[in-house]
Design an enzyme around this catalytic site. Sequence first.
Site, PDB file in Angstrom:
ATOM      1  N   ALA A  42       0.824  -1.216   0.000  1.00 46.86           N
ATOM      2  CA  ALA A  42       0.000   0.000   0.000  1.00 46.86           C
ATOM      3  C   ALA A  42       0.855   1.261   0.000  1.00 46.86           C
ATOM      4  O   ALA A  42       0.615   2.193  -0.771  1.00 46.86           O
ATOM      5  CB  ALA A  42      -0.939  -0.003   1.207  1.00 46.86           C
ATOM      6  N   GLU A  43       1.880   1.307   0.856  1.00 44.61           N
ATOM      7  CA  GLU A  43       2.711   2.513   0.924  1.00 44.61           C
ATOM      8  C   GLU A  43       3.504   2.704  -0.362  1.00 44.61           C
ATOM      9  O   GLU A  43       3.654   3.824  -0.849  1.00 44.61           O
ATOM     10  CB  GLU A  43       3.656   2.487   2.122  1.00 44.61           C
ATOM     11  CG  GLU A  43       4.538   3.721   2.161  1.00 44.61           C
ATOM     12  CD  GLU A  43       4.737   4.312   3.534  1.00 44.61           C
ATOM     13  OE1 GLU A  43       5.396   5.364   3.589  1.00 44.61           O
ATOM     14  OE2 GLU A  43       4.255   3.752   4.525  1.00 44.61           O
ATOM     15  N   SER A  44       3.998   1.629  -0.935  1.00 46.37           N
ATOM     16  CA  SER A  44       4.752   1.744  -2.181  1.00 46.37           C
ATOM     17  C   SER A  44       3.877   2.315  -3.292  1.00 46.37           C
ATOM     18  O   SER A  44       4.274   3.260  -3.989  1.00 46.37           O
ATOM     19  CB  SER A  44       5.310   0.384  -2.598  1.00 46.37           C
ATOM     20  OG  SER A  44       6.266  -0.059  -1.668  1.00 46.37           O
TER      21      SER A  44
END
Length: 124
Positions: A42-44
């Site tokens: 998700a963060e990537s």
Amino acid sequence: MDERVGLEVLEISPDRTVGRMPVEGNTQPMGFWHGGATCVLAESLGSLAATAHGIELGKVALGVDISATHHRSAREGWVTGVATPLSLGRRVTSHEIVLTDDGGRRIATARLTCQLVDPPIGKS
């Protein structure tokens, strides 16, 4: 980290960023998809989408807040994430990232907020 977890980025734009990670190698000891892998994916993807928006402003994105809700587990195959914007500002962005398994079932929903900052000196 993205290389280590096997992230494959399939599409990048401010409005839609898509990528996937294999379940194999990204599991907790019981063999289920790891919650940390959810946050990495998700963060990537959210950061890539925010950076795609920030490029137009001469900025880069740094994640400042992430939350994830896990809906179901996965034991094999791939988990695919799609990041779409909730808000694209000049200093802050927010994205929703929906993660699904190979059958299209929702694994998790995440929300990422990024701050847009000047790139480090000598970098762009």
